[in-house]
Enzyme design. Structure first.
Site, mmCIF file in Angstrom:
data_model
loop_
_atom_site.group_PDB
_atom_site.id
_atom_site.type_symbol
_atom_site.label_atom_id
_atom_site.label_comp_id
_atom_site.label_asym_id
_atom_site.label_seq_id
_atom_site.Cartn_x
_atom_site.Cartn_y
_atom_site.Cartn_z
ATOM 1 N N PRO A 1 120.985 45.629 -23.067
ATOM 2 C CA PRO A 1 121.522 44.281 -22.854
ATOM 3 C C PRO A 1 123.038 44.290 -22.663
ATOM 4 C CG PRO A 1 120.081 44.373 -24.784
ATOM 5 C CD PRO A 1 120.349 45.782 -24.373
ATOM 6 N N GLY B 1 127.989 47.991 -25.427
ATOM 7 C CA GLY B 1 128.926 49.116 -25.498
ATOM 8 C C GLY B 1 128.694 50.220 -24.498
ATOM 9 N N GLU C 1 116.881 17.596 -38.423
ATOM 10 C CA GLU C 1 117.361 18.881 -38.950
ATOM 11 C C GLU C 1 116.830 19.137 -40.352
ATOM 12 O OE1 GLU C 1 118.581 20.837 -36.908
ATOM 13 O OE2 GLU C 1 118.987 19.363 -35.341
#
Length: 498
Positions: A111, A115, A337
């Site tokens: 993805p 790095g 919520e």
């Protein structure tokens, strides 16, 4: 052959012009057409060469900043695989005795933000090589042959710079290689095909006994799109997955980026690592950077845990907005919520990290969940609980308002995505089945069956705690943001009183 043809043309044209003039033919239209055609041809050739030169200057720069593997966190397995591959280049004479063929190319897949570019830079530093970086999009132009020319220039430049610097090897890094290395389908994309063919030719021309030696490292997050000729052994010999870091890797990355920042000693970075489940290395760097920005806004000399919590919310959902909701909307959002949060605490106790009513990104409110541990395998029971949490908001709205709102749209999309995972994993009553063979009608039936059953369960669980909703509503609206621990204390006290 082209040289003799040009000389023949130069000899024939003047004779032809003299003959036409002698015959009384007006040659001015022919001269004008010839001049225009020559001008257009010259302009196109010059433009193509200029574009190739400009593209080359943009990408062929040796990176002066060094990067070591110790400076990269969260990718221990990828680093070990890459170092093993690089040792073939470093210990050249030793592996030659064993008859091992050095690798020509290494493909890094994973993805965005994990790095891959950093690993390529560290590879150049580890092997003491010249490092040249390019992006796949730099080789694509509207002029046929420009991309192939840039590929040739790239390899030529790598050898020249390595010799000039006295290095025995050079590392060429090509990011987004799927742009030029996509599967060839016999279409009309001649420029793409020529560029890929040239790259394949250059890789075939790499010889392990030639100095300087060339190693190609490429990166992509769409490996399935690459042409099979590029992936075969002898070209990209090793494919290394650079995935999202686990909790241990996230903690390592956070510690690396906290080294140059004034962090409050009381901050528990392990807790931050737990709350940032699914974050890439780039997102974790952004969390630390945004945390420092929040500290600067408040005039704090130290970065507090509250700053990092706000930074996680910003990276996940975006910056806070100035949208002002009506009282009715705020009440509905709060109950929505609370439905998510109470359902989460019922099926996975201790999972709520924060309940917030402040608008952020596209959301009017949100519940942030804290995974107790990283999970990569899911059972039917766990996926059912995830759907119950997703449906908690809509269930609460139905209980108190008798209907739903558009605020449940993303929740339903998440729930249907989980149902798809169940079907594709053989966890439903359909058994093991090829999901691609299912008709829309079958999908609709499966979704309705699973979601209606779980919605009924969710409403039953929340209906039993109607009084908890009413007692917590004013507190949530007043506080706006409640931490997971405080919410559990509130829930516990209200449940006892109810």
């Amino acid at each position: 052959m082209r040289k003799y043809g040009l000389e023949l043309l130069i000899g024939i044209v003047p004779v032809l012009l003299i003959f036409l003039i002698y015959a009384g033919v007006n040659i001015m239209p022919f001269l004008l057409i010839a001049i225009l055609a020559g001008g257009v041809t010259f302009a196109l050739m010059s433009r193509g060469k200029m574009t190739a030169m400009q593209g080359g200057k943009q990408r062929l720069e040796v990176s002066a900043a060094s990067m070591s593997f110790e400076q990269i966190g969260g990718q221990e397995r990828a680093k070990s695989e890459l170092i093993e591959a690089l040792d073939f280049l470093v210990r050249h004479e030793e592996i030659k005795k064993l008859g091992i063929r050095p690798m020509k190319g290494i493909l890094l897949t994973g993805p965005p933000g994990t790095g891959k570019t950093l690993l390529a830079r560290a590879a150049a530093q580890y092997t003491d090589s010249i490092y040249l970086a390019a992006s796949g999009s730099e080789f694509v132009e509207m002029y046929v042959g420009v991309g192939a020319g840039r590929i040739r220039d790239l390899f030529k430049e790598a050898r020249q710079k390595a010799k000039k610097a006295g290095k025995s090897s050079a590392v060429i890094f090509i990011d987004e290689i799927d742009v030029i290395g996509g599967k060839r389908d016999g279409g009309q994309h001649r420029e793409y095909d020529q560029t890929l063919n040239q790259l394949l030719t250059e890789m075939d021309g790499i010889r392990s006994d030639e100095a300087p030696r060339i190693l190609i490292i490429a990166a992509t997050n769409r490996k399935e799109m690459l042409d099979s000729a590029l992936l075969r052994p002898g070209r990209f010999d090793r494919h290394i997955g650079v995935e999202l870091p686990d909790k241990k890797g996230r903690l390592h990355i956070l510690n690396l980026h906290a080294a140059n920042k004034p962090i409050d000693p009381s901050i528990d970075l392990e807790r931050i690592a737990s709350e940032s489940f699914g974050f890439s290395g780039a997102q974790l760097e952004s969390v630390m950077n945004e945390g420092a920005i929040y500290a600067m806004r408040e005039g704090s000399e130290l970065i507090q845990e509250s700053h990092l919590a706000m930074a996680i919310d910003k990276v996940m959902m975006g910056e806070k907005t100035d949208r002002e909701a009506t009282k009715e909307e705020r009440d509905r959002v709060a109950l929505h919520e609370l439905g998510h949060a109470i359902a989460a605490e019922l099926v996975r106790p201790g999972s709520v990290s924060q309940v917030a009513l402040s608008p952020r990104g596209q959301a009017l409110g949100y519940v942030r969940h804290n995974p107790q541990q990283d999970k990569y395998l899911y059972t039917r029971e766990f996926l059912d609980s995830q759907i119950i949490i997703a449906l908690g908001g809509a269930a609460a709205e139905e209980i108190f308002y008798g209907g739903r709102s558009t605020g449940s749209r993303n929740d339903f999309e998440q729930a249907m995505g989980i149902v798809r995972t169940m079907v594709e994993s053989g966890l439903t009553e359909l058994g093991i089945i090829d999901a691609n063979m299912m008709t829309p009608e079958v999908w609709a039936k499966v979704n309705r069956s699973i979601l209606d059953d779980l919605m009924a369960r969710t409403k039953g669980m929340l209906e039993e705690r109607r009084q908890v909703f009413m007692d917590a509503l004013d507190i949530v609206i007043r506080e706006e943001t409640i931490s997971g621990d405080n919410f559990r204390e509130l829930l516990g006290s209200l449940s006892k009183s109810a």
